[in-house]
Design a protein around this motif. Structure first.
Motif, mmCIF file in Angstrom:
data_model
loop_
_atom_site.group_PDB
_atom_site.id
_atom_site.type_symbol
_atom_site.label_atom_id
_atom_site.label_comp_id
_atom_site.label_asym_id
_atom_site.label_seq_id
_atom_site.Cartn_x
_atom_site.Cartn_y
_atom_site.Cartn_z
ATOM 1 N N PRO A 166 13.280 114.593 95.020
ATOM 2 C CA PRO A 166 12.436 114.077 93.939
ATOM 3 C C PRO A 166 11.216 114.951 93.660
ATOM 4 C CG PRO A 166 12.345 112.619 95.847
ATOM 5 C CD PRO A 166 13.376 113.651 96.126
ATOM 6 N N TRP A 183 12.597 117.778 91.622
ATOM 7 C CA TRP A 183 13.120 117.264 90.351
ATOM 8 C C TRP A 183 11.969 116.961 89.397
ATOM 9 C CZ3 TRP A 183 17.651 117.109 87.996
ATOM 10 C CH2 TRP A 183 17.829 116.237 86.917
ATOM 11 N N TRP A 184 10.938 116.286 89.922
ATOM 12 C CA TRP A 184 9.778 115.939 89.092
ATOM 13 C C TRP A 184 8.920 117.144 88.761
ATOM 14 C CZ3 TRP A 184 8.729 111.436 92.905
ATOM 15 C CH2 TRP A 184 9.600 110.380 92.620
ATOM 16 N N HIS A 217 11.615 116.998 83.495
ATOM 17 C CA HIS A 217 11.495 115.743 84.254
ATOM 18 C C HIS A 217 10.097 115.611 84.863
ATOM 19 C CE1 HIS A 217 15.819 115.395 83.909
ATOM 20 N NE2 HIS A 217 15.885 116.668 84.269
ATOM 21 N N ARG A 218 9.129 116.245 84.248
ATOM 22 C CA ARG A 218 7.776 116.367 84.807
ATOM 23 C C ARG A 218 7.162 115.016 85.121
ATOM 24 N NH1 ARG A 218 4.692 121.316 85.026
ATOM 25 N NH2 ARG A 218 6.797 122.003 85.318
ATOM 26 N N ARG A 219 6.752 114.886 86.366
ATOM 27 C CA ARG A 219 6.042 113.702 86.854
ATOM 28 C C ARG A 219 5.111 114.193 87.952
ATOM 29 N NH1 ARG A 219 7.902 107.822 87.577
ATOM 30 N NH2 ARG A 219 8.207 108.321 85.431
ATOM 31 N N ALA A 257 9.574 104.601 87.932
ATOM 32 C CA ALA A 257 10.379 105.277 86.898
ATOM 33 C C ALA A 257 11.554 104.404 86.491
ATOM 34 C CB ALA A 257 10.861 106.621 87.408
#
Length: 113
Positions: free
Chosen positions: A30, A33-34, A39-41, A109
């Motif tokens: 994660p 991925w983020w 998928h920016r978080r 999310a």
């Protein structure tokens, strides 16, 4: 402190390496991925990590720890007195420090999807 419980049969070593490696991988995926632009978080918050470099660094470190946890247990070697306990403590620190935030962000999310 006696770390002898962490050393066992060949099957135990491989199983223990897979479990601790899976925990690190569960954090790395994660975080990385983020980090991707699509998928920016922000894991650490934009005030602390505006360029997402810290997030990338921790994601890569978790991925490296996954490889070392699995590799160190799967590859037979002589006794490395302090290495296995240190890898274990680093894994515990990563899971305890980053795990709750990763779970919270993932649950949040899902709730917004």
């Amino acid at each position: 402190m006696d770390w002898a419980w962490m050393e066992g049969s060949r099957a135990f070593d491989i199983g223990w390496g897979l479990v601790t490696g899976a925990l690190c991988l569960a954090l790395a995926v994660p975080l990385l991925w983020w980090w991707l632009p699509a998928h920016r978080r922000s894991f650490f918050g934009t005030a602390i990590d505006p360029q997402y470099r810290l997030q990338l660094g921790y994601g890569l470190f978790c991925m490296a720890m996954m490889g070392t946890n699995v590799g160190c247990r799967a590859i037979p070697h002589d006794d490395l007195t302090i290495v296995h306990p240190v890898f274990f403590l680093i894994t515990v620190a990563l899971v305890a420090g980053l795990g709750p935030r990763a779970a919270w962000l993932a649950a949040r999310a899902r709730a917004h999807s």
